[in-house]
Design a protein around this motif. Structure first.
Motif, short mmCIF file in Angstrom:
data_model
loop_
_atom_site.label_atom_id
_atom_site.label_comp_id
_atom_site.label_asym_id
_atom_site.label_seq_id
_atom_site.Cartn_x
_atom_site.Cartn_y
_atom_site.Cartn_z
N ARG A 39 -67.54 -2.39 -94.08
CA ARG A 39 -66.91 -2.57 -93.09
C ARG A 39 -67.38 -2.84 -92.16
O ARG A 39 -66.47 -3.79 -91.10
N MET A 40 -68.61 -2.45 -91.57
CA MET A 40 -69.45 -3.42 -90.29
C MET A 40 -69.23 -4.71 -90.66
O MET A 40 -69.26 -6.06 -89.86
N LEU A 41 -69.53 -5.21 -91.70
CA LEU A 41 -70.50 -6.15 -92.40
C LEU A 41 -68.57 -7.44 -91.89
O LEU A 41 -68.27 -8.43 -92.42
N GLU A 42 -67.75 -6.26 -92.83
CA GLU A 42 -66.06 -6.81 -92.70
C GLU A 42 -65.55 -8.08 -91.15
O GLU A 42 -64.83 -8.38 -91.37
N LEU A 43 -66.16 -7.61 -90.38
CA LEU A 43 -65.71 -6.83 -89.14
C LEU A 43 -66.59 -7.87 -88.79
O LEU A 43 -66.23 -8.45 -87.13
N GLY A 44 -67.97 -8.38 -88.68
CA GLY A 44 -68.94 -9.19 -88.42
C GLY A 44 -70.08 -8.88 -87.45
O GLY A 44 -70.54 -9.94 -86.94
N LEU A 45 -70.23 -7.69 -87.99
CA LEU A 45 -71.11 -6.94 -87.47
C LEU A 45 -72.30 -6.61 -88.53
O LEU A 45 -71.79 -5.54 -89.28
N ARG A 46 -73.04 -7.60 -88.36
CA ARG A 46 -74.25 -7.51 -88.70
C ARG A 46 -76.02 -7.44 -88.00
O ARG A 46 -75.41 -8.06 -86.58
N ARG A 47 -76.84 -7.47 -88.51
CA ARG A 47 -78.19 -7.87 -88.18
C ARG A 47 -78.22 -9.77 -87.44
O ARG A 47 -77.71 -10.46 -88.73
N GLY A 48 -78.58 -9.65 -86.33
CA GLY A 48 -78.60 -10.58 -86.19
C GLY A 48 -77.24 -10.70 -84.87
O GLY A 48 -77.20 -11.89 -84.11
N THR A 49 -76.28 -10.25 -84.79
CA THR A 49 -75.25 -10.84 -84.18
C THR A 49 -74.77 -10.15 -83.07
O THR A 49 -75.43 -8.77 -82.62
N VAL A 50 -74.65 -10.89 -82.22
CA VAL A 50 -75.17 -11.34 -80.47
C VAL A 50 -73.64 -10.02 -80.01
O VAL A 50 -72.26 -10.75 -80.46
N ILE A 51 -73.94 -9.45 -79.28
CA ILE A 51 -72.53 -8.13 -79.05
C ILE A 51 -72.27 -8.13 -77.67
O ILE A 51 -73.40 -7.97 -77.18
N ARG A 52 -71.67 -6.69 -77.22
CA ARG A 52 -71.21 -7.17 -75.73
C ARG A 52 -70.34 -5.27 -75.13
O ARG A 52 -69.21 -5.74 -75.39
#
Length: 96
Positions: A37-50
């Motif tokens: 589900r995290m991958l579907e949301l685009g949350l993966r290792r290397g992703t920049v978030i805030r």
């Protein structure tokens, strides 16, 4: 819970992040179903978030580009991050 990395750092998680600071995801330490589900949301290792908002029960709202994603506290506690290094940042290491 299983890990997507054999060397998950005991460092900072999304739950611990300061508001409005760019962070890079270093590991997501959750089971396969939730990791998908995290991958579907685009949350993966290397992703920049805030982290843009804190909510009750340790939940967080994170920004990924122009998207906003709400995370429950347990999930936020299992997404490991480090501060993003921007080339123009005075705290970024110098390229030599």
């Amino acid at each position: 819970m299983s890990s997507d990395s054999s060397n998950v750092s005991p460092g900072m998680t999304v739950e611990d992040c300061p508001l409005h600071v760019d962070m890079v995801i270093t590991a997501i330490d959750i089971d396969e179903r939730h990791r998908f589900r995290m991958l579907e949301l685009g949350l993966r290792r290397g992703t920049v978030i805030r982290v843009t908002q804190r909510s009750n029960f340790h939940g967080r709202v994170v920004a990924k580009g122009t998207e906003r994603i709400a995370l429950d506290g347990q999930t936020a506690a299992h997404i490991h991050v480090r501060r993003a290094e921007h080339p123009a940042s005075p705290t970024a290491p110098a390229n030599r």
